[in-house]
Design an enzyme around this catalytic site. Structure first.
Site, short mmCIF file in Angstrom:
data_model
loop_
_atom_site.label_atom_id
_atom_site.label_comp_id
_atom_site.label_asym_id
_atom_site.label_seq_id
_atom_site.Cartn_x
_atom_site.Cartn_y
_atom_site.Cartn_z
N HIS A 1 -25.82 0.28 -38.16
CA HIS A 1 -24.71 0.17 -37.46
C HIS A 1 -24.02 -1.20 -37.55
CE1 HIS A 1 -21.34 1.92 -34.68
NE2 HIS A 1 -21.50 0.69 -34.32
N ASP B 1 -18.19 7.57 -24.25
CA ASP B 1 -17.82 6.27 -25.10
C ASP B 1 -16.60 6.55 -25.90
OD1 ASP B 1 -18.61 3.98 -26.46
OD2 ASP B 1 -18.65 5.06 -28.08
N ARG C 1 -10.46 0.89 -24.40
CA ARG C 1 -10.74 -0.69 -24.64
C ARG C 1 -10.00 -1.23 -25.92
NH1 ARG C 1 -16.51 -0.42 -25.93
NH2 ARG C 1 -16.33 -2.53 -26.02
N SER D 1 -21.78 0.71 -25.73
CA SER D 1 -20.92 1.31 -26.56
C SER D 1 -21.81 1.83 -27.76
CB SER D 1 -19.50 0.78 -26.81
OG SER D 1 -18.97 1.41 -27.86
N LYS E 1 -24.09 5.66 -28.46
CA LYS E 1 -23.77 6.56 -29.73
C LYS E 1 -25.11 6.77 -30.65
CE LYS E 1 -20.20 4.32 -30.81
NZ LYS E 1 -19.18 3.45 -30.65
#
Ligand code: URA
Length: 437
Positions: A82, A161, A168, A183, A187
């Protein structure tokens, strides 16, 4: 408990208890707390921050706001990767097939564009028919079968989220360290992989502008991940100018394909190899970075990674023909050069501004429900440290709407600084690999 009191407590610099955090997360997920109150709380958190315990509580509350994926039916070590988000960051598109071609089980969950940054899911949708809204059974079957699947955040996975992320994005509350850490990690934890490789970006195009902030974010996420029993590694990498040359969904897909054909820009190939090495080591396929890099490079040389990309696109309903013929990807009606305004060395390219140009062309979202134009964006022809002559192209702009293009062009120039010498070029990778528990 009242949401009003929670907002006020945080606004005044107070510490939220785990119960208060769970209250607002479950209330928001069940749509009992409205967007406007959560927006106010996000802004209070943005200014007042969250401490380590609050961040952990928020991460866990969001991870458990929906289903926690059980990937035990997939054999071997499942690895997720990620990025904290950047401009021109198409790393996953090239790296995931490279790692899968080395035998890694890439079980990845991705997001959409956020703020000035792009998102892997939007990019993948450049393949006609491609879907990341796949059922869990397919995700598991696909990772077992071809070693790779990327799914979007389903309504059941960290739904808190999902809602907060979209909120956001349009309330200027993205770039808060605790909100980003919780966040991303909520996930990642819900998505069930055994190992998580994080690419934490720093610089003008990243949410974390300084190396110190990026390191702090990396440490926070590594701590959360390892604390939750997942092998978590972070690399801090530079995002002070766009990564590679292409910025914009389909344009970035094309650059990723070029990379898998051995024609990728060096500043993009480098992070792919560094992050990929960590994936291969975490997944037990390589002993050290040297062996891992050789294996990854071979997937390009033999065409195995390109083939893996085609398999992956096809498995998720996309048209694999575009992998071999990128002219089939969405294309903008107009392409125009943006000429250099004078002779000189490029000293700076403000990365967030370039991301905003792409967004202004239609490549990103202005509101939660905006449709994005996958074909638009920019392809830079010169990067920091390069010499350009007056009138030579700095970039090519791909657009469909000339009015939007005029506004984006103006903004584009504001992103650039020129000088009489090349200055110091920032290293592409800061190469800090954290593996703390
Ligand atoms: N990526 C995420 O998933 N969440 C953030 O808040 C920022 C980047």
């Amino acid at each position: 408990m009242r949401m009003y009191d929670i907002i006020m407590k945080k606004r005044n610099g107070g510490r939220l208890s785990t119960e208060e955090i769970s209250f607002f997360i479950s209330g928001y997920t069940r749509e009992e707390i409205p967007d406007y109150q959560v927006s106010a709380l996000m802004m209070a958190i943005y200014f007042q921050g969250l401490d380590e315990e609050e961040t952990l509580a928020l991460t866990m509350a969001m991870a458990h706001s929906g289903e926690m994926l059980d990937l035990s039916a997939i054999e071997g070590v499942k690895v997720d990767k990620h990025s904290t988000g950047g401009v021109g960051d198409k790393t996953s598109l090239a790296l995931a097939p490279m790692a899968a071609a080395c035998g890694i089980k890439v079980a990845k969950m991705s997001g959409r564009g956020l703020g000035h940054t792009g998102g892997t899911i939007d990019k993948l949708e450049s393949f006609k028919g491609f879907s990341t809204a796949i059922p869990q059974e397919q995700f598991i079957r696909q990772v077992n079968g071809i070693g790779i699947s990327i799914m979007g955040q389903t309504a059941d996975l960290a739904p808190a989220d999902k809602k907060l992320y979209a909120l956001r994005d349009v309330t200027a509350t993205v770039d808060s360290m605790s909100l980003i850490a919780s966040s991303i990690m909520s996930k990642k934890l819900a998505a069930g992989a055994d190992a998580i490789v994080l690419d934490v970006k720093t610089g003008s195009g990243a949410f974390m502008k300084t190396e110190e902030e990026a390191l702090a974010l990396a440490r926070e996420m590594v701590k959360i991940g390892n604390g939750a029993g997942r092998h978590t590694i972070a690399v801090v990498s530079d995002m002070d100018q766009p990564l590679g040359r292409a910025v914009g969904n389909a344009l970035e897909v094309k650059e990723a394909i070029d990379t898998l054909r051995g024609q990728g820009p060096a500043d993009f190939v480098a992070p792919c190899l560094t992050l990929g090495s960590q994936m291969l080591i975490a997944g037990g396929k390589a002993q050290d970075t040297r062996q891992a890099r050789d294996m990854l490079q071979q997937t390009i040389e033999t065409g195995a990674a390109l083939k893996k990309l085609a398999q992956f696109v096809q498995a998720q309903g996309g048209d694999p023909a575009a992998v071999y013929d990128p002219s089939l990807l969405p294309r903008a009606a107009y392409t125009e050069p943006i000429p250099a305004p004078a002779d000189g060395y490029i000293r700076q390219i403000r990365c967030d501004e370039i991301g905003m140009c792409s967004l202004m062309l239609g490549g990103g979202r202005e509101t939660k429900d905006s449709e994005i134009d996958l074909s638009v964006g920019l392809v830079l022809t010169a990067k920091v440290g390069d010499y350009v002559k007056n009138g030579e192209p700095l970039a090519y702009m791909h657009f469909n709407d000339p009015v939007k293009a005029a506004a984006a062009r103006e903004r584009f120039y504001q992103a650039y600084s020129f000088g009489a010498d090349a200055g110091e070029k920032a290293p592409v990778l800061i190469h800090r690999i954290l593996q703390e528990s």
